[in-house]
Design a protein around this motif. Sequence first.
Motif, PDB file in Angstrom:
ATOM      1  N   CYS A  69       0.834  -1.209   0.000  1.00  0.00           N
ATOM      2  CA  CYS A  69       0.000   0.000   0.000  1.00  0.00           C
ATOM      3  C   CYS A  69       0.868   1.259   0.000  1.00  0.00           C
ATOM      4  O   CYS A  69       0.561   2.244  -0.695  1.00  0.00           O
ATOM      5  CB  CYS A  69      -0.919  -0.003   1.216  1.00  0.00           C
ATOM      6  SG  CYS A  69      -2.274  -1.196   1.158  1.00  0.00           S
ATOM      7  N   LEU A  70       1.935   1.240   0.767  1.00  0.00           N
ATOM      8  CA  LEU A  70       2.821   2.407   0.819  1.00  0.00           C
ATOM      9  C   LEU A  70       3.522   2.611  -0.518  1.00  0.00           C
ATOM     10  O   LEU A  70       3.667   3.749  -0.995  1.00  0.00           O
ATOM     11  CB  LEU A  70       3.843   2.202   1.938  1.00  0.00           C
ATOM     12  CG  LEU A  70       4.554   3.438   2.472  1.00  0.00           C
ATOM     13  CD1 LEU A  70       3.564   4.396   3.104  1.00  0.00           C
ATOM     14  CD2 LEU A  70       5.611   3.039   3.482  1.00  0.00           C
ATOM     15  N   LEU A  71       3.950   1.526  -1.134  1.00  0.00           N
ATOM     16  CA  LEU A  71       4.614   1.625  -2.438  1.00  0.00           C
ATOM     17  C   LEU A  71       3.659   2.170  -3.493  1.00  0.00           C
ATOM     18  O   LEU A  71       4.014   3.055  -4.285  1.00  0.00           O
ATOM     19  CB  LEU A  71       5.140   0.251  -2.838  1.00  0.00           C
ATOM     20  CG  LEU A  71       5.896   0.156  -4.165  1.00  0.00           C
ATOM     21  CD1 LEU A  71       7.218   0.896  -4.078  1.00  0.00           C
ATOM     22  CD2 LEU A  71       6.131  -1.308  -4.540  1.00  0.00           C
ATOM     23  N   LEU A  72       2.419   1.667  -3.503  1.00  0.00           N
ATOM     24  CA  LEU A  72       1.431   2.120  -4.483  1.00  0.00           C
ATOM     25  C   LEU A  72       1.011   3.568  -4.230  1.00  0.00           C
ATOM     26  O   LEU A  72       0.840   4.351  -5.176  1.00  0.00           O
ATOM     27  CB  LEU A  72       0.218   1.198  -4.447  1.00  0.00           C
ATOM     28  CG  LEU A  72      -0.931   1.519  -5.400  1.00  0.00           C
ATOM     29  CD1 LEU A  72      -0.461   1.464  -6.838  1.00  0.00           C
ATOM     30  CD2 LEU A  72      -2.091   0.545  -5.180  1.00  0.00           C
ATOM     31  N   ALA A  73       0.854   3.938  -2.962  1.00  0.00           N
ATOM     32  CA  ALA A  73       0.452   5.309  -2.642  1.00  0.00           C
ATOM     33  C   ALA A  73       1.534   6.308  -3.028  1.00  0.00           C
ATOM     34  O   ALA A  73       1.237   7.419  -3.488  1.00  0.00           O
ATOM     35  CB  ALA A  73       0.132   5.421  -1.154  1.00  0.00           C
ATOM     36  N   ALA A  74       2.790   5.942  -2.849  1.00  0.00           N
ATOM     37  CA  ALA A  74       3.882   6.841  -3.246  1.00  0.00           C
ATOM     38  C   ALA A  74       3.857   7.101  -4.746  1.00  0.00           C
ATOM     39  O   ALA A  74       4.096   8.230  -5.207  1.00  0.00           O
ATOM     40  CB  ALA A  74       5.224   6.243  -2.820  1.00  0.00           C
ATOM     41  N   LYS A  75       3.562   6.071  -5.530  1.00  0.00           N
ATOM     42  CA  LYS A  75       3.447   6.275  -6.975  1.00  0.00           C
ATOM     43  C   LYS A  75       2.225   7.122  -7.315  1.00  0.00           C
ATOM     44  O   LYS A  75       2.280   7.993  -8.198  1.00  0.00           O
ATOM     45  CB  LYS A  75       3.347   4.926  -7.676  1.00  0.00           C
ATOM     46  CG  LYS A  75       4.556   4.025  -7.502  1.00  0.00           C
ATOM     47  CD  LYS A  75       4.311   2.663  -8.153  1.00  0.00           C
ATOM     48  CE  LYS A  75       5.464   1.714  -7.918  1.00  0.00           C
ATOM     49  NZ  LYS A  75       5.206   0.372  -8.507  1.00  0.00           N
ATOM     50  N   THR A  76       1.109   6.862  -6.632  1.00  0.00           N
ATOM     51  CA  THR A  76      -0.128   7.584  -6.920  1.00  0.00           C
ATOM     52  C   THR A  76       0.025   9.076  -6.658  1.00  0.00           C
ATOM     53  O   THR A  76      -0.466   9.906  -7.432  1.00  0.00           O
ATOM     54  CB  THR A  76      -1.272   7.009  -6.071  1.00  0.00           C
ATOM     55  OG1 THR A  76      -1.404   5.608  -6.345  1.00  0.00           O
ATOM     56  CG2 THR A  76      -2.583   7.718  -6.380  1.00  0.00           C
ATOM     57  N   GLU A  77       0.695   9.432  -5.575  1.00  0.00           N
ATOM     58  CA  GLU A  77       0.847  10.838  -5.190  1.00  0.00           C
ATOM     59  C   GLU A  77       2.120  11.452  -5.752  1.00  0.00           C
ATOM     60  O   GLU A  77       2.598  12.469  -5.242  1.00  0.00           O
ATOM     61  CB  GLU A  77       0.837  10.961  -3.663  1.00  0.00           C
ATOM     62  CG  GLU A  77      -0.416  10.433  -3.006  1.00  0.00           C
ATOM     63  CD  GLU A  77      -1.675  11.146  -3.474  1.00  0.00           C
ATOM     64  OE1 GLU A  77      -1.554  12.314  -3.937  1.00  0.00           O
ATOM     65  OE2 GLU A  77      -2.776  10.573  -3.364  1.00  0.00           O
ATOM     66  N   GLU A  78       2.671  10.836  -6.801  1.00  0.00           N
ATOM     67  CA  GLU A  78       3.822  11.370  -7.520  1.00  0.00           C
ATOM     68  C   GLU A  78       5.029  11.575  -6.603  1.00  0.00           C
ATOM     69  O   GLU A  78       5.756  12.573  -6.708  1.00  0.00           O
ATOM     70  CB  GLU A  78       3.453  12.681  -8.219  1.00  0.00           C
ATOM     71  CG  GLU A  78       2.329  12.527  -9.250  1.00  0.00           C
ATOM     72  CD  GLU A  78       1.985  13.822  -9.952  1.00  0.00           C
ATOM     73  OE1 GLU A  78       2.579  14.858  -9.583  1.00  0.00           O
ATOM     74  OE2 GLU A  78       1.130  13.787 -10.845  1.00  0.00           O
ATOM     75  N   SER A  79       5.220  10.638  -5.678  1.00  0.00           N
ATOM     76  CA  SER A  79       6.407  10.635  -4.822  1.00  0.00           C
ATOM     77  C   SER A  79       6.983   9.229  -4.793  1.00  0.00           C
ATOM     78  O   SER A  79       7.094   8.620  -3.725  1.00  0.00           O
ATOM     79  CB  SER A  79       6.049  11.099  -3.404  1.00  0.00           C
ATOM     80  OG  SER A  79       5.463  12.375  -3.421  1.00  0.00           O
ATOM     81  N   PRO A  80       7.341   8.680  -5.952  1.00  0.00           N
ATOM     82  CA  PRO A  80       7.747   7.272  -5.986  1.00  0.00           C
ATOM     83  C   PRO A  80       9.053   7.042  -5.242  1.00  0.00           C
ATOM     84  O   PRO A  80       9.935   7.895  -5.189  1.00  0.00           O
ATOM     85  CB  PRO A  80       7.896   6.988  -7.489  1.00  0.00           C
ATOM     86  CG  PRO A  80       8.183   8.322  -8.100  1.00  0.00           C
ATOM     87  CD  PRO A  80       7.440   9.335  -7.272  1.00  0.00           C
TER      88      PRO A  80
END
Length: 381
Positions: free
Chosen positions: A137-148
């Motif tokens: 979830c943390l990995l996917l959220a970082a990509k979603t919010e443009e902070s990969p």
Amino acid sequence: MSQPPPPPPPPPRGPPSAGGRSLPPPGPPAPPPPSAPSSKSAPAAAPPPPPPSSTTSLPKRVPRAFDESKLPSVLHDGITPAEERQKRRRTCRFLEECGRLLRLPRVAVATSLVFFHRFYAKHSFAEHDRFEVAVACLLLAAKTEESPKKLTNVIQECHRLKSRAAAQARAAGRSPGSTGGLTPSPAHGGGLTPTPGSTPSSVGGGGGGGRSSGGGGGGRDDREGLLDTKSEEFIRLKERILLLERVILHTIGFELDIHHPYKFLVEQIKKLNHNRVLEYEKPPPGGGGGGGGGSSAKMTQELVQYGMNFANDSLHTTLCLQFPARSVACSCTYLACRVCKIRPVGGREWPDVLGVDPEALACKFFFCLFRAMHGRARTVH
């Protein structure tokens, strides 16, 4: 000699009239006059619905209660609602700390919490390891919010935090499972839940405090808990995280546009102060109740700070599954005003100021938060 043909018979005459004269022969029947539309032939068209009000889009009532007994963990695997809430709360604290260690923006951490709650609303805690789901979830959220972030860095930081918490639990004479095995104990910098007066950046300690073990080892403990990137364990964990990332996407229906209460909260507080509809119950020393510019700026700062803390705490519960973000923001604004002893001016009521009855939402907020913290339900006054 042939005789001429007889003359044609005279045309028939109509019946004699009252004056003795014959009436002309009747012509073809006239078409019947168009009948008037009957009221029973076709139902009258319904009037168009009135346009939606532009004053507010918030619900006037609280939705029906969230039935925890229908969650997969409780329904199929015998996990009690109290245990389910405890697992959610502890894993949310783990996500908060991992996001701080990875220097992720607050919105990315909040998105990972929403992903986590939505995933376990359709899956059981006994079906998937919650640590691995949290990392995905943390990995996917970082990509979603443009902070990969790099997958290796995410796995290493999360695994180190988990190992450190397990070591602290063993040192205290407890098994890792008794404390969830995910978060440090409160005695070792475990104050991860925001408290009034704190900022999201100060959650869980100072800037670099989370990288030390809390046991006095300094930099020596900084390398503990790291996995060898070439080991079989790391490769298997990496594959499971990538697989879970796809499972999460399918579970949430690829709905990646997550709305959080932060934006609505700040906008609402600024609008209320701009319209000067709020005042202190007791004017602060050195300024009016809500008049001057300095007092208004102070009021805005206090309300935003407390409202943000309430919004952060709400993400540790299932409120994001029950209410839209705007409703949660409205409730947080109301609670912040109550904590700061701020009221509407002129004796106005809160529903008139906020456009929705906030007391019911606030009671629901405290009810969910209290159950998440204490594991059982009580009446909230």
